[in-house]
Design a protein around this motif. Structure first.
Motif, PDB file in Angstrom:
ATOM      1  N   GLU A   1     -15.429  -1.861   5.668  1.00  0.00           N
ATOM      2  CA  GLU A   1     -15.099  -2.375   4.344  1.00  0.00           C
ATOM      3  C   GLU A   1     -16.339  -2.553   3.478  1.00  0.00           C
ATOM      4  O   GLU A   1     -16.293  -2.367   2.282  1.00  0.00           O
ATOM      5  CB  GLU A   1     -14.356  -3.701   4.460  1.00  0.00           C
ATOM      6  CG  GLU A   1     -12.927  -3.530   4.962  1.00  0.00           C
ATOM      7  CD  GLU A   1     -12.137  -4.787   4.815  1.00  0.00           C
ATOM      8  OE1 GLU A   1     -12.696  -5.801   4.358  1.00  0.00           O
ATOM      9  OE2 GLU A   1     -10.949  -4.779   5.150  1.00  0.00           O
TER      10      GLU A   1
ATOM     11  N   ASP B   1      -5.313  -5.435   1.588  1.00  0.00           N
ATOM     12  CA  ASP B   1      -6.533  -4.709   1.955  1.00  0.00           C
ATOM     13  C   ASP B   1      -7.434  -4.548   0.737  1.00  0.00           C
ATOM     14  O   ASP B   1      -8.662  -4.678   0.831  1.00  0.00           O
ATOM     15  CB  ASP B   1      -6.186  -3.332   2.530  1.00  0.00           C
ATOM     16  CG  ASP B   1      -5.637  -3.386   3.947  1.00  0.00           C
ATOM     17  OD1 ASP B   1      -5.753  -4.466   4.582  1.00  0.00           O
ATOM     18  OD2 ASP B   1      -5.098  -2.376   4.415  1.00  0.00           O
TER      19      ASP B   1
ATOM     20  N   GLY C   1      -9.108   0.828   3.675  1.00  0.00           N
ATOM     21  CA  GLY C   1      -8.077  -0.153   4.027  1.00  0.00           C
ATOM     22  C   GLY C   1      -7.508   0.239   5.375  1.00  0.00           C
ATOM     23  O   GLY C   1      -7.554   1.411   5.768  1.00  0.00           O
ATOM     24  N   SER C   2      -6.950  -0.722   6.088  1.00  0.00           N
ATOM     25  CA  SER C   2      -6.509  -0.458   7.466  1.00  0.00           C
ATOM     26  C   SER C   2      -4.998  -0.444   7.653  1.00  0.00           C
ATOM     27  O   SER C   2      -4.509   0.053   8.669  1.00  0.00           O
ATOM     28  CB  SER C   2      -7.117  -1.511   8.405  1.00  0.00           C
ATOM     29  OG  SER C   2      -6.700  -2.816   8.036  1.00  0.00           O
ATOM     30  N   THR C   3      -4.242  -0.959   6.705  1.00  0.00           N
ATOM     31  CA  THR C   3      -2.792  -1.067   6.883  1.00  0.00           C
ATOM     32  C   THR C   3      -2.125   0.288   6.698  1.00  0.00           C
ATOM     33  O   THR C   3      -2.286   0.933   5.660  1.00  0.00           O
ATOM     34  CB  THR C   3      -2.192  -2.077   5.886  1.00  0.00           C
ATOM     35  OG1 THR C   3      -2.850  -3.326   6.032  1.00  0.00           O
ATOM     36  CG2 THR C   3      -0.707  -2.255   6.124  1.00  0.00           C
TER      37      THR C   3
END
Length: 341
Positions: free
Chosen positions: A18, A225, A314-316
């Motif tokens: 990030e 995110d 972003g991770s979602t």
């Protein structure tokens, strides 16, 4: 019962931390990471539109981190009772009051923009207003600005939205205030409009039309995110530009198909000529007293401007989010005009 989409159902890009150890400047040169903490940190940040969509998520992140938050909002009456947020009007006609509302802030998180022209508000006016906001922040002594832009802004774009965003980025750079520019393509999660209204249409109509082949990709990021990314870059001092994008890149046809599965719809998804999409969306919008999709929005998406090939920040995963939230997605229509005008 329709099968629900599983996580990881779409093509993915590798993730990027990030906050890179050496964020890049807009001119391509690396910058050294520094914290905005210390003697110059007042503990107060300003968020435009703290009760709106992305602004609300950013505000939540800041409050959770122990920051004081002030908001500049065009709808101060929408402040929840008992909110810890200091509410000030976002009035671009009163530049002195705008400056005074920014005095004492360490970082300005700017989410202000307009999605489409409506009445006397258009993208040119949004550019002028953004310029006033940045000038007021610089004059007030704000130490850093985190600005939410768009993927692929360009002064040569045929689309006013993308041209305007490019001009705003240039105006921000001209202030000399250290800043981070985050460029999302599409947001999802929370009470977002796009996926909700796709689901609403799939629940209520027997047919859903996709323009062209539907093979243009959508690189969406979860709103939380994006908020974490904003707050992370708010702690730095380097001037940085980053694509704010999630790990999956479904085609629009794949995305609509996944939404249909997640809500248990039996609607038939059909392809139609791209030129027919804006008139159809306009007709539905007139019935709903809203703007579902503008011609420019469709053309920009079909041209690939909602996609990037860079690493995920972003991770979602949107597929997993749909699997979790499909049962409630699209139960009520989200009216964009009612929210913002």
């Amino acid at each position: 019962m329709s099968a629900r989409p599983s996580a990881g159902a779409f093509s993915k890009e590798p993730e990027q931390p990030e906050r890179p150890e050496q964020p890049g400047r807009p001119d391509g040169t690396p910058g050294r990471e520094e914290s905005t903490g210390g003697e110059h940190d007042t503990g107060l940040d300003v968020v435009t539109g703290a009760f709106g969509y992305s602004g609300r998520s950013i505000t939540g992140e800041l409050l959770a981190a122990g920051r004081e938050v002030r908001t500049l909002t065009g709808h101060p009456e929408r402040a929840p009772a008992g909110s810890p947020v200091d509410v000030r009007p976002l009035d671009f006609t009163d530049e002195r009051a705008l400056r005074d509302s920014l005095v004492g802030a360490t970082t300005l998180y700017n989410t202000y923009w307009v999605r489409f022209a409506h009445h006397d508000t258009d993208h040119d006016l949004a550019v002028q207003n953004s310029r006033k906001l940045f000038a007021a922040a610089a004059d007030a002594g704000v130490r850093r600005i985190v600005h939410v832009s768009i993927t692929h802004p360009s002064p040569d774009s045929p689309f006013p939205y993308f041209r305007g965003k490019a001009q705003v980025e240039r105006d921000l750079a001209a202030t000399g205030v250290p800043h981070a520019i985050l460029r999302p393509a599409v947001l999802f999660g929370g009470d977002g409009v796009l996926l909700n209204n796709i689901a609403w249409l799939l629940r209520r109509f027997p047919v859903f039309a996709v323009g062209g082949r539907g093979d243009y990709r959508v690189r969406a990021i979860h709103v939380d995110d994006l908020a974490r990314l904003c707050v992370g870059y708010g702690r730095e001092r380097t001037t940085t530009t980053v694509d704010a994008v999630g790990p999956e890149r479904p085609t629009f046809l794949e995305l609509v198909t996944a939404v249909r599965r997640s809500v248990g719809s039996r609607a038939l998804i059909v392809r139609m000529p791209g030129v027919a999409v804006p008139p159809l969306a306009g007709l539905l919008g007139a019935v709903l007293r809203d703007v579902l999709l503008t011609g420019d929005e469709y053309q920009a998406m079909a041209s690939g401007l909602a996609d990037t090939d860079g690493p995920a920040t972003g991770s979602t995963e949107i597929s997993g989010w749909l699997a979790e939230h499909g049962r409630t997605l699209g139960l009520a229509y989200a009216n964009e005009i009612d929210r913002h005008f």
